[in-house]
Enzyme design. Structure first.
Site, PDB file in Angstrom:
ATOM      1  N   ARG A  61       0.908  -1.306   0.064  1.00  0.00           N
ATOM      2  CA  ARG A  61      -0.212   0.116   0.143  1.00  0.00           C
ATOM      3  C   ARG A  61       0.886   1.232   0.090  1.00  0.00           C
ATOM      4  O   ARG A  61       0.346   2.425  -0.525  1.00  0.00           O
ATOM      5  CB  ARG A  61      -1.012  -0.079   1.119  1.00  0.00           C
ATOM      6  CG  ARG A  61      -2.298   0.807   0.909  1.00  0.00           C
ATOM      7  CD  ARG A  61      -3.178   1.245   1.875  1.00  0.00           C
ATOM      8  NE  ARG A  61      -3.273  -0.201   3.038  1.00  0.00           N
ATOM      9  CZ  ARG A  61      -2.672  -0.106   4.120  1.00  0.00           C
ATOM     10  NH1 ARG A  61      -2.091   0.847   4.765  1.00  0.00           N
ATOM     11  NH2 ARG A  61      -3.021  -1.252   5.129  1.00  0.00           N
ATOM     12  N   TYR A 115     -14.618  21.833 -11.981  1.00  0.00           N
ATOM     13  CA  TYR A 115     -15.066  20.594 -12.623  1.00  0.00           C
ATOM     14  C   TYR A 115     -16.273  20.293 -11.670  1.00  0.00           C
ATOM     15  O   TYR A 115     -16.174  20.221 -10.440  1.00  0.00           O
ATOM     16  CB  TYR A 115     -13.810  19.499 -12.553  1.00  0.00           C
ATOM     17  CG  TYR A 115     -14.151  18.282 -12.823  1.00  0.00           C
ATOM     18  CD1 TYR A 115     -14.262  18.207 -14.384  1.00  0.00           C
ATOM     19  CD2 TYR A 115     -14.083  17.264 -12.130  1.00  0.00           C
ATOM     20  CE1 TYR A 115     -14.248  16.772 -14.881  1.00  0.00           C
ATOM     21  CE2 TYR A 115     -14.028  15.886 -12.714  1.00  0.00           C
ATOM     22  CZ  TYR A 115     -14.370  15.413 -13.870  1.00  0.00           C
ATOM     23  OH  TYR A 115     -14.403  14.353 -14.334  1.00  0.00           O
ATOM     24  N   ASP A 187      -6.421  22.996  -9.503  1.00  0.00           N
ATOM     25  CA  ASP A 187      -6.699  21.962 -10.315  1.00  0.00           C
ATOM     26  C   ASP A 187      -5.761  22.401 -11.630  1.00  0.00           C
ATOM     27  O   ASP A 187      -6.275  23.410 -12.528  1.00  0.00           O
ATOM     28  CB  ASP A 187      -8.015  21.726 -10.548  1.00  0.00           C
ATOM     29  CG  ASP A 187      -8.590  20.505 -11.636  1.00  0.00           C
ATOM     30  OD1 ASP A 187      -7.411  20.248 -12.438  1.00  0.00           O
ATOM     31  OD2 ASP A 187      -9.460  19.966 -11.581  1.00  0.00           O
ATOM     32  N   LYS A 212      -5.592  12.439 -17.889  1.00  0.00           N
ATOM     33  CA  LYS A 212      -5.807  13.552 -19.030  1.00  0.00           C
ATOM     34  C   LYS A 212      -4.595  13.331 -19.906  1.00  0.00           C
ATOM     35  O   LYS A 212      -3.862  12.477 -20.387  1.00  0.00           O
ATOM     36  CB  LYS A 212      -6.036  14.732 -18.710  1.00  0.00           C
ATOM     37  CG  LYS A 212      -7.498  14.823 -17.865  1.00  0.00           C
ATOM     38  CD  LYS A 212      -8.643  14.133 -18.385  1.00  0.00           C
ATOM     39  CE  LYS A 212      -9.745  14.004 -17.632  1.00  0.00           C
ATOM     40  NZ  LYS A 212     -10.416  15.010 -16.792  1.00  0.00           N
TER      41      LYS A 212
HETATM   42  C1  PLP Z   1     -11.329  15.039 -15.613  1.00  0.00           C
HETATM   43  C2  PLP Z   1     -11.005  15.936 -14.653  1.00  0.00           C
HETATM   44  C3  PLP Z   1     -10.941  15.827 -13.323  1.00  0.00           C
HETATM   45  C4  PLP Z   1     -11.076  14.266 -12.703  1.00  0.00           C
HETATM   46  O1  PLP Z   1     -10.193  13.542 -13.214  1.00  0.00           O
HETATM   47  P1  PLP Z   1     -10.471  11.914 -13.211  1.00  0.00           P
HETATM   48  O2  PLP Z   1      -9.233  11.126 -13.349  1.00  0.00           O
HETATM   49  O3  PLP Z   1     -11.570  11.640 -14.241  1.00  0.00           O
HETATM   50  O4  PLP Z   1     -11.158  11.611 -11.856  1.00  0.00           O
HETATM   51  C5  PLP Z   1     -10.701  16.630 -12.372  1.00  0.00           C
HETATM   52  N1  PLP Z   1     -10.325  17.884 -13.109  1.00  0.00           N
HETATM   53  C6  PLP Z   1     -10.355  18.270 -14.198  1.00  0.00           C
HETATM   54  C7  PLP Z   1     -10.360  19.634 -14.759  1.00  0.00           C
HETATM   55  C8  PLP Z   1     -10.975  17.322 -15.100  1.00  0.00           C
HETATM   56  O5  PLP Z   1     -11.008  17.578 -16.546  1.00  0.00           O
END
Ligand code: PLP
Length: 397
Positions: A61, A115, A187, A212
């Site tokens: 972990r 988001y 973010d 992403k």
């Molecule tokens: C997709 C996304 C997230 C969340 O990511 P996941 O890996 O899909 O949980 C958070 N912030 C933004 C801006 C995103 O586009």
């Protein structure tokens, strides 16, 4: 590995995280799968319990060199950062970071253009723990000072904002927060550390949906939080208590994706700008929401603080309704219809902000379409959009 903030972005993503003790000389750190780690003796096992487990095999972990390598790589992409914790998704990363800094009766200031699943955490999860949230306008800048009260503990930013791409004045907000002892979280998924150095600009926690651009191939879910000096321990302890761990295989795919991220981002940037400018000249389009275009709210701030733009932006249709927008998107042959972005393939999705926002702009000339521009030939994507816009016109009659 050469760890030097003066190296260029492409060099850094190639070098990052490839420590000799983790690679044993192999170019890419291999996949180390583990739950149990064996000790030489009871004395050895007992001694390990009190030791710092950072970069030390202890129990699965706590990770293996495969995860440490990716975390280390992401840290080295954020000049001035202390360390990074990995999560099984971007949403998991955001939740852990918020839980690491907030306590009952605290107030959180969250950008209204966040988001949607990030927003959803506030009304349910955080509310249940007695944490209140106030949403603020993405263009508020230093005006954030007026919203700060005695209970304000943290400010959450996302720049540019999801769906409509307002660019926030992160340095101005950070300056206000630092003067009041308030923690800042950002973010940074759209820009990645290659186009926006969040920690260097004073942010305490730089969060990525690594799903992403880090992964880059639409086949793995991952998230990360990179902490400023002195901020990692709180994040790590909360994340350990939440049992957060990423799979070695997924982490390895994240590292593999990272190696080409600079060259992919260059192509995403160039193609997205070409297409955004093409859309700007179309009569069917009222507005293109792309931070690198002077018409985008916060463009001046983007020009001041960012070193590039990525492949995700939106455009507003000139009138028309739900059916006309659906006709456009359904007519596209090269753009997929689906959630997420940052992969090699192009996507088109409908965007509806009216029902999710409370203070940011929600009035637009028509429905909004969000595009993720992939690595295809731009001329083919433009021809596809031309076909979609023709269908849109036909629907308007
Ligand atoms: C997709 C996304 C997230 C969340 O990511 P996941 O890996 O899909 O949980 C958070 N912030 C933004 C801006 C995103 O586009």
């Amino acid at each position: 590995m050469k760890d030097d903030d003066t190296l260029g972005a492409a060099t850094r993503v190639v070098q990052a995280g490839r420590r000799k003790e983790w690679t044993a000389g192999i170019v890419s750190p291999p996949v180390w799968r583990a739950s149990t780690i064996l000790y030489d003796s009871i004395a050895d096992l007992r001694a390990s319990a009190g030791r710092d487990t950072h970069h030390r095999l202890y129990y699965g972990r706590r990770g293996t060199p495969t995860q440490w390598s990716l975390a280390d790589a992401l840290t080295s992409l954020e000049p001035g950062a202390e360390a990074t914790f990995l999560y099984p998704s971007g949403v998991a990363a955001i939740a852990a970071a918020l839980l690491a800094v907030l306590s009952p009766s605290d107030e959180l200031l969250m950008v209204d253009s966040a988001y949607e699943p990030t927003r959803a955490m506030t009304a349910s999860l955080l509310d249940r723990f007695g944490i209140t949230t106030r949403f603020y306008d993405p263009l508020i800048g230093a005006g954030i000072a007026d919203l700060i009260g005695d209970r304000t503990r943290a400010i959450f930013m996302e720049s540019p904002g999801s769906l409509t791409f307002e660019v926030q004045d992160v340095p101005a907000i950070v300056a206000v927060a630092k003067a009041r002892g308030i923690v800042t979280l950002l973010d940074n998924t759209w820009a990645t550390p290659l186009f926006f150095s969040a920690i260097d600009k004073g942010v305490d926690y730089s969060i990525l949906a690594a799903t992403k651009y880090i992964v880059g191939h639409s086949d793995v879910m991952l998230g990360s939080v990179t902490a400023a000096p002195g901020r990692f321990a709180a994040l790590r302890d909360t994340s350990f208590q939440l049992g957060q761990v990423t799979s070695p295989d997924d982490s390895w795919l994240g590292s593999r994706g990272l190696r080409t991220m600079a060259v992919r981002l260059d192509r995403h940037q160039e193609s997205a700008l070409t297409i955004a400018r093409w859309l700007q000249d179309r009569a069917e389009v009222a507005e293109v929401l792309h931070p690198a275009l002077p018409t985008c709210p916060g463009h001046d701030i983007w020009a001041r603080d960012f070193s590039g733009s990525s492949g995700l932006f939106s455009f507003v249709l000139n009138g028309g309704g739900e059916a006309a927008r659906a006709a456009l998107i359904d007519a596209l042959e090269l753009f997929g219809i689906g959630y997420s972005w940052g992969g090699f393939e192009s996507l088109a999705t409908p965007v509806d902000v009216g029902r999710i926002r409370s203070v940011a702009r929600t009035a637009f000339a028509g429905p909004i379409v969000r595009l993720q521009i992939g690595l295809e030939d731009t001329a083919d994507l433009i021809a596809d959009l031309d076909r979609g816009l023709a269908r849109f016109r036909a629907t308007l009659g």
